[in-house]
Design an enzyme around this catalytic site. Structure first.
Site, PDB file in Angstrom:
ATOM      1  CG  HIS A  58       1.586  -5.951   6.426  1.00 56.49           C
ATOM      2  ND1 HIS A  58       1.807  -7.203   5.900  1.00 56.49           N
ATOM      3  CD2 HIS A  58       0.837  -5.290   5.512  1.00 56.49           C
ATOM      4  CE1 HIS A  58       1.226  -7.284   4.718  1.00 56.49           C
ATOM      5  NE2 HIS A  58       0.624  -6.138   4.462  1.00 56.49           N
ATOM      6  CG  HIS A  69      -2.386  -1.832   4.733  1.00 56.39           C
ATOM      7  ND1 HIS A  69      -1.821  -1.536   3.509  1.00 56.39           N
ATOM      8  CD2 HIS A  69      -2.349  -3.188   4.836  1.00 56.39           C
ATOM      9  CE1 HIS A  69      -1.474  -2.669   2.896  1.00 56.39           C
ATOM     10  NE2 HIS A  69      -1.794  -3.685   3.687  1.00 56.39           N
TER      11      HIS A  69
END
Ligand code: AMP
Ligand code: ZN
Length: 111
Positions: free
Chosen positions: A102, A104
């Site tokens: 993922h 940020h």
């Protein structure tokens, strides 16, 4: 595609709650549960990949989609003009906590 033991896979499948800000067939984005700035969004491919070490040629289409989505979310969240930071923690030395790749997106204050 999905890992039954993975926290983010469970969020993606709506088995656990999260505050979604974007969803399509390849990518979701939701608010970080422990934000480090007024805007802190996690951009997450639906496909379970542990980290960037799992990112293969067949996944390259995701990279373009993610960077376009960063622009759209920054505009949506009102942080485009003042700027923001994007980063991805990878593995032990990268201090990655959740082993589902993922990105940020962080902004809304001077970092
Ligand atoms: P990292 O793996 O180092 O990129 O960090 C994982 C991030 O996921 C941290 O910023 C956490 O605050 C965030 N996080 C952990 N659990 C949740 C959750 N259930 N919903 C939203 N964000 C989460
Ligand atoms: Zn996963």
């Amino acid at each position: 595609m999905s890992n039954p033991d993975c926290l983010f896979c469970k969020i993606i499948k709506k088995e656990l709650p999260a505050e979604f800000v974007y969803e399509d067939e390849h990518i979701v984005a939701f608010k970080d549960i422990n934000p480090i700035a007024p805007v802190h969004i996690l951009i997450v491919p639906r496909k379970h990949m542990k980290d960037n070490n799992d990112f293969m040629e067949e996944d390259e289409h995701l990279a373009g989609r993610i960077f376009t989505l960063v622009r759209k979310l920054a505009e949506q969240e009102g942080i485009a003009e003042d700027g923001y930071r994007i980063f991805m923690n990878t593995g032990k030395h990268g201090k990655q906590i959740v082993p589902h790749m993922h990105l940020h997106l962080v902004g809304g204050r001077q970092l």
